[in-house]
Design a protein around this motif. Structure first.
Motif, mmCIF file in Angstrom:
data_model
loop_
_atom_site.group_PDB
_atom_site.id
_atom_site.type_symbol
_atom_site.label_atom_id
_atom_site.label_comp_id
_atom_site.label_asym_id
_atom_site.label_seq_id
_atom_site.Cartn_x
_atom_site.Cartn_y
_atom_site.Cartn_z
ATOM 1 N N ILE A 1 19.066 -26.746 78.399
ATOM 2 C CA ILE A 1 20.370 -27.246 77.958
ATOM 3 C C ILE A 1 20.266 -28.707 77.536
ATOM 4 C CG2 ILE A 1 22.675 -27.811 78.766
ATOM 5 C CD1 ILE A 1 22.246 -24.876 78.187
ATOM 6 N N VAL B 1 18.866 -29.245 74.031
ATOM 7 C CA VAL B 1 19.674 -29.008 72.830
ATOM 8 C C VAL B 1 20.824 -30.002 72.689
ATOM 9 C CG1 VAL B 1 19.100 -26.580 72.665
ATOM 10 C CG2 VAL B 1 21.139 -27.254 73.899
ATOM 11 N N THR C 1 23.712 -31.938 68.495
ATOM 12 C CA THR C 1 25.044 -32.277 68.014
ATOM 13 C C THR C 1 24.971 -33.194 66.796
ATOM 14 O OG1 THR C 1 25.624 -32.235 70.327
ATOM 15 C CG2 THR C 1 27.275 -33.049 68.840
ATOM 16 N N ILE D 1 24.452 -31.342 63.768
ATOM 17 C CA ILE D 1 25.643 -30.565 63.405
ATOM 18 C C ILE D 1 26.695 -31.461 62.753
ATOM 19 C CG2 ILE D 1 27.586 -29.326 64.427
ATOM 20 C CD1 ILE D 1 25.253 -28.133 66.263
ATOM 21 N N PHE D 2 26.867 -32.669 63.297
ATOM 22 C CA PHE D 2 27.763 -33.624 62.631
ATOM 23 C C PHE D 2 27.278 -33.862 61.202
ATOM 24 C CE2 PHE D 2 29.090 -35.876 66.810
ATOM 25 C CZ PHE D 2 29.825 -34.763 67.144
ATOM 26 N N LEU E 1 25.584 -31.897 59.319
ATOM 27 C CA LEU E 1 25.836 -30.714 58.491
ATOM 28 C C LEU E 1 27.301 -30.660 58.068
ATOM 29 C CD1 LEU E 1 24.797 -28.063 57.289
ATOM 30 C CD2 LEU E 1 25.485 -26.942 59.398
ATOM 31 N N VAL E 2 28.194 -30.994 59.022
ATOM 32 C CA VAL E 2 29.619 -30.952 58.706
ATOM 33 C C VAL E 2 29.937 -31.962 57.612
ATOM 34 C CG1 VAL E 2 31.910 -31.411 59.605
ATOM 35 C CG2 VAL E 2 30.311 -30.055 60.922
ATOM 36 N N TRP F 1 29.867 -31.649 49.957
ATOM 37 C CA TRP F 1 29.460 -30.604 49.032
ATOM 38 C C TRP F 1 30.697 -29.911 48.448
ATOM 39 C CZ3 TRP F 1 29.069 -25.298 51.293
ATOM 40 C CH2 TRP F 1 28.619 -24.375 50.358
ATOM 41 N N LEU G 1 30.710 -19.096 53.474
ATOM 42 C CA LEU G 1 30.126 -20.065 52.550
ATOM 43 C C LEU G 1 31.189 -20.711 51.682
ATOM 44 C CD1 LEU G 1 26.889 -18.263 51.373
ATOM 45 C CD2 LEU G 1 27.073 -20.345 52.723
ATOM 46 N N ILE H 1 35.872 -24.987 59.418
ATOM 47 C CA ILE H 1 35.836 -26.232 60.208
ATOM 48 C C ILE H 1 37.162 -26.424 60.936
ATOM 49 C CG2 ILE H 1 35.733 -28.750 60.014
ATOM 50 C CD1 ILE H 1 33.634 -28.398 57.866
ATOM 51 N N SER I 1 32.346 -31.481 68.134
ATOM 52 C CA SER I 1 31.179 -30.722 68.572
ATOM 53 C C SER I 1 31.385 -29.223 68.401
ATOM 54 C CB SER I 1 30.908 -31.066 70.031
ATOM 55 O OG SER I 1 29.720 -30.493 70.450
ATOM 56 N N THR J 1 32.498 -27.795 65.934
ATOM 57 C CA THR J 1 32.174 -27.348 64.572
ATOM 58 C C THR J 1 30.822 -26.653 64.541
ATOM 59 O OG1 THR J 1 31.344 -29.534 64.093
ATOM 60 C CG2 THR J 1 33.556 -29.042 63.340
ATOM 61 N N ARG J 2 30.073 -26.762 65.642
ATOM 62 C CA ARG J 2 28.803 -26.030 65.677
ATOM 63 C C ARG J 2 29.037 -24.515 65.597
ATOM 64 N NH1 ARG J 2 25.624 -28.104 69.767
ATOM 65 N NH2 ARG J 2 27.068 -29.832 69.900
ATOM 66 N N PHE K 1 30.725 -23.101 63.527
ATOM 67 C CA PHE K 1 30.578 -22.811 62.108
ATOM 68 C C PHE K 1 29.142 -23.117 61.651
ATOM 69 C CE2 PHE K 1 30.776 -25.307 58.051
ATOM 70 C CZ PHE K 1 30.741 -24.221 57.187
ATOM 71 N N ALA K 2 28.625 -24.287 62.075
ATOM 72 C CA ALA K 2 27.339 -24.772 61.558
ATOM 73 C C ALA K 2 26.175 -23.852 61.937
ATOM 74 C CB ALA K 2 27.081 -26.179 62.060
ATOM 75 N N ILE K 3 26.110 -23.474 63.214
ATOM 76 C CA ILE K 3 25.006 -22.609 63.654
ATOM 77 C C ILE K 3 25.087 -21.265 62.938
ATOM 78 C CG2 ILE K 3 23.936 -21.471 65.632
ATOM 79 C CD1 ILE K 3 23.722 -24.369 66.015
ATOM 80 N N LEU L 1 26.300 -20.726 60.022
ATOM 81 C CA LEU L 1 25.887 -20.912 58.638
ATOM 82 C C LEU L 1 24.375 -20.815 58.512
ATOM 83 C CD1 LEU L 1 27.712 -21.455 56.273
ATOM 84 C CD2 LEU L 1 27.128 -23.864 56.424
ATOM 85 N N LEU M 1 22.398 -20.663 73.446
ATOM 86 C CA LEU M 1 22.228 -22.006 74.014
ATOM 87 C C LEU M 1 23.396 -22.911 73.643
ATOM 88 C CD1 LEU M 1 18.490 -22.988 73.687
ATOM 89 C CD2 LEU M 1 19.834 -22.637 75.720
ATOM 90 N N HIS M 2 23.835 -22.795 72.377
ATOM 91 C CA HIS M 2 24.912 -23.687 71.951
ATOM 92 C C HIS M 2 26.240 -23.272 72.564
ATOM 93 C CE1 HIS M 2 22.910 -26.493 69.320
ATOM 94 N NE2 HIS M 2 22.082 -25.508 69.035
#
Lengths: 77, 676
Positions: A53, A56, A60, A63-64, A66-67, A73, B478, B485, B585, B587-588, B590-592, B594, B642-643
């Protein structure tokens, strides 16, 4: 070829940088935590879950990134 | 159900000295009392003394364990439990004889094993002498000559000749040992020669005691080894026979004797006076009657049982300090006041079997305290939900369920800490997550990364419009990134407010309502208010401060911040940015997802290109797509779970969870090989 203009090109580059740099930062964080977690697990097997844990946690950042990249985009038509 | 730990009652049992063996034995077999270990001198009570018979049993146990070690018995599984009376009678009758037999055989085996090793070493040492081919007597017993045998690289002989040192050299006959040599020189020039060959990586060969041709010697050693090995086999066969005949009963006796000793030594965990034993511990409240019944059966009326309340316990500790040495100091009094029942009382969770997997995951962080809400119940729903929102694929969901069925029925025992019952529980958790994944897969319209329905759907190219939410279903992850989000942020806010609500309950219980409202409720106000304010700041074309939504948002947020400062001081402000990153946080979710979708689509495209080429490429394309999805499913088991866990551990549980409880471990143990 469709001319998308310099401005949109800049947005694409910015999105790439946001993703790449944040992933790099996450990786640097995970490097230190990961090695410490493996060390702890070697001493005590019960630490495996906690180590996993903790490892990982820095993800974060990526992930920020990526957002932010996705938000940028979406500005490209 | 599930939320709170099993109610425990703290009891003090007093038994007169002569009834101690019967009472402890009964308590041990009952496996109900979580014994609170006595500390020498507490309440003016000394530690108890082990019962008679402990030392005899210990001695027998040591001998028994030595026998088991000699027999090299692995862990055995037996179908039938042995009754202890007949078992022990049988064992006592044959014990000395059996021990003698096993000991003799064991000694013999060890001696023969040592001998085998010795001969093998000798044969290895002999090897270089066989290559050199000289008789073994040649190397020893000279008055003026020195013999050096060893290996080196290069050619020192020229150097020796140049230094005018007389020598005679023998080299190995076989080509594979070019560096091996035997060198005969005059004794008084030994140092000189050693210095020279030392520069050519010289390593000496151990000398070999013996006479005659080394090849004859080898034959002789081989014969000897064969002989020793055959006697070793005989001895091991004998031991194996004993193991077959007596192994199980020895194992069972070991268990019984260990239990006897644990029983006999149990007074060491209790307080005592010259005439009585004081056993203190916890019992699940609803089983008090069982405890009293068992004690009555064992010792009749001659015991006293007392239920200790929290107030008594606090007073009790102060009394102990005072009894120890005069007036208690203020520090000691304070300590007594903080006697923390929530930390001391053992926790027996009341979760139904289905929730146990999550209990395990929570214990990875820390065992819940006695009077704390056990989060396992909520995780039972939110964990699969988060997992499914990330994976969200009908095909993968079905795969997880099939994988789960296979795991439940396969003979694979699992690895590491994931074995036995834990493995079964985690498997069921994966299956549950698979079920949720099918639903979210329907929501996203995805099947193994293909768009099954939706705008470009392969099967059903339509979508549904839900006017109430202004949402088109299925959601194309996509193309509708912004929607995803937003959805994640809503889920995050809801989950964190839920965590804070649990925090209010826990804090109220521990520190009172004022702390709960100032410390936890303030955060709820900040999150809700902050959401409205930020929403307007980011989306509105023009920010008008006097607009009602903006105003109420600001008021909620500022009230929350003031309450927070009142409750926790200025330090609380430092956590404000943290709450923003906590929400983002999520938003993961969605991100994971994706990234998982990206991998699936890549392999579909790759496979699709190959299949479109026709011929043998169709098969290659299918294999590529299959392997790609296989890897992706393995990754999907790892990353999303894990997430999902992390969201619970870091974002959610930090809002209410303290942990640090003590697990309920009743005195006594289950008999596996024996029965009373």
């Amino acid at each position: 070829m469709v001319d998308i203009g310099v401005g949109y090109g800049m947005i694409a580059i910015a999105a790439g940088l946001a993703m790449g740099l944040s992933a790099l930062a996450a990786a640097i964080g995970e490097m230190a935590i990961g090695s410490a977690a493996v060390g702890a697990t070697a001493e005590d097997r019960d630490m495996f879950g906690k180590g996993l844990i903790l490892t990982v946690l820095p993800e974060t950042l990526a992930i920020f990134g990526l957002v932010v990249a996705v938000l940028l985009w979406l500005k490209i038509p | 159900m599930g939320l709170k730990a099993e109610p425990m009652t703290r009891v003090l049992i007093v038994v007169p000295k002569d009834k101690v063996p019967a009472a402890t034995s009964a308590l041990y077999d009952l496996q109900l009392l979580h014994v609170h270990d006595h500390v020498e001198g507490r309440d003016g009570l000394a530690l108890g003394h082990p019962l008679k018979g402990a030392s005899v049993a210990s001695e027998m146990l040591i001998r028994l364990r030595a026998m088991i070690a000699t027999l090299e018995i692995p862990e055995v599984t037996v179908d039938m439990r042995r009754p202890i009376t007949s078992l022990m009678e049988e064992l006592e009758a044959k014990f000395d004889h059996l021990e003698h037999e096993i000991e003799t055989l064991g000694d013999n085996r060890n001696r023969l094993r040592a001998e085998t090793r010795n001969i093998e070493q000798q044969m290895k040492n002999l090897e270089p002498y066989i290559s050199l081919g000289l008789d073994l007597d040649v190397y020893r017993d000279y008055e003026t000559l020195e013999v050096i045998v060893g290996n080196l690289t290069g050619d020192p002989w020229k150097v020796l000749r140049n230094a005018k040192i007389p020598f005679e050299l023998f080299k190995a006959k076989d080509a594979s040992k070019t560096g091996l040599f035997a060198l005969f020189i005059e004794q008084d020039r030994t140092d000189e020669v050693r210095a020279i060959i030392g520069e050519f990586n010289f390593t000496p060969v151990p000398s070999f005691e013996g006479k005659g041709d080394p090849r004859t010697m080898r034959v002789r050693l081989k014969e000897k080894l064969a002989k020793v090995n055959s006697s070793l086999e005989e001895v091991e066969l004998d031991l194996k026979t004993i193991r077959k005949v007596h192994g199980e009963s020895l194992f069972a006796a070991e268990e019984h004797l260990s239990i006897q000793i644990e029983k006999a030594e149990s007074p060491l965990r209790c307080g005592s006076t010259p005439n009585a034993l004081f056993v203190e511990g916890w019992v699940p409240t609803k089983r008090m009657a069982d405890l009293e019944g068992t004690l009555t059966d064992a010792v009749g009326d001659s015991y006293h049982i007392e239920v200790l309340t929290d107030e008594e316990l606090t007073g009790h500790s102060t009394a102990a300090v005072a009894a120890d040495g005069g007036e208690p100091t203020s520090e000691e009094e304070e300590e007594a006041e903080h006697f923390d029942t929530s930390k001391e009382t053992p926790v027996l969770s009341t979760n139904p079997e289905g929730f146990k997997a999550y209990e395990y995951l929570i214990k990875l962080v820390s065992t819940p305290r006695y009077d704390e809400i056990d989060p396992a119940l909520f995780m039972y729903f939110t964990f699969p939900l988060f997992f499914a929102l990330m994976v969200g694929d009908i095909g993968y969901g079905i795969t997880f369920i099939i994988l789960g069925f296979w795991m439940l029925n396969s003979k694979w025992k699992g690895v590491g800490i994931v074995t036995g019952i834990t493995r079964r529980r985690l498997t069921k958790m994966i299956m549950m997550s698979g079920l949720f994944t099918i639903f979210t897969g329907l929501m996203y319209g995805e099947f193994f990364g293909l768009e099954l329905f939706g705008t470009h759907g392969l099967v059903w190219p339509h979508y549904l419009y839900v006017p109430a939410l202004d949402v088109y279903l299925p959601i194309n992850r996509l193309e509708q990134a912004m929607l995803m989000i937003n959805l994640c942020i809503y889920i995050g806010i809801a989950h964190m407010i839920h965590g804070l609500c649990l925090g209010i309950v826990n804090t109220n219980h521990h520190h009172g309502l004022k702390h709960a409202i100032l410390g936890k409720f303030s955060w709820i106000l900040i999150i809700i208010g902050g959401y409205f304010v930020f929403r307007i700041l980011f989306t509105a074309d023009e920010v008008v401060m006097t607009e009602p939504v903006m105003m109420s948002g600001l008021i909620l947020m500022i009230t929350g911040i003031i309450m927070l400062i009142a409750g926790e001081g200025g330090g609380g402000l430092l956590e404000l940015p943290g709450i923003v990153s906590n929400i983002l946080s999520y938003t993961r979710l969605f991100a994971i997802g994706l990234s998982s979708l990206g991998i699936a689509m890549t392999f579909n495209t790759l496979g699709g290109i190959m299949v479109s080429k026709g011929g043998a490429m169709i098969i290659v394309g299918l294999i590529v797509a299959f392997l790609g999805h296989f890897i992706n499913i393995l990754l999907a088991l790892l990353a999303p779970s894990l997430h999902a866990l992390r969201l619970h551990y870091v974002e959610w549980m930090t809002k209410f969870y303290t942990g640090g409880g003590r697990e309920y471990e009743p005195f006594g143990r289950e008999r596996i090989y024996t029965e009373v």
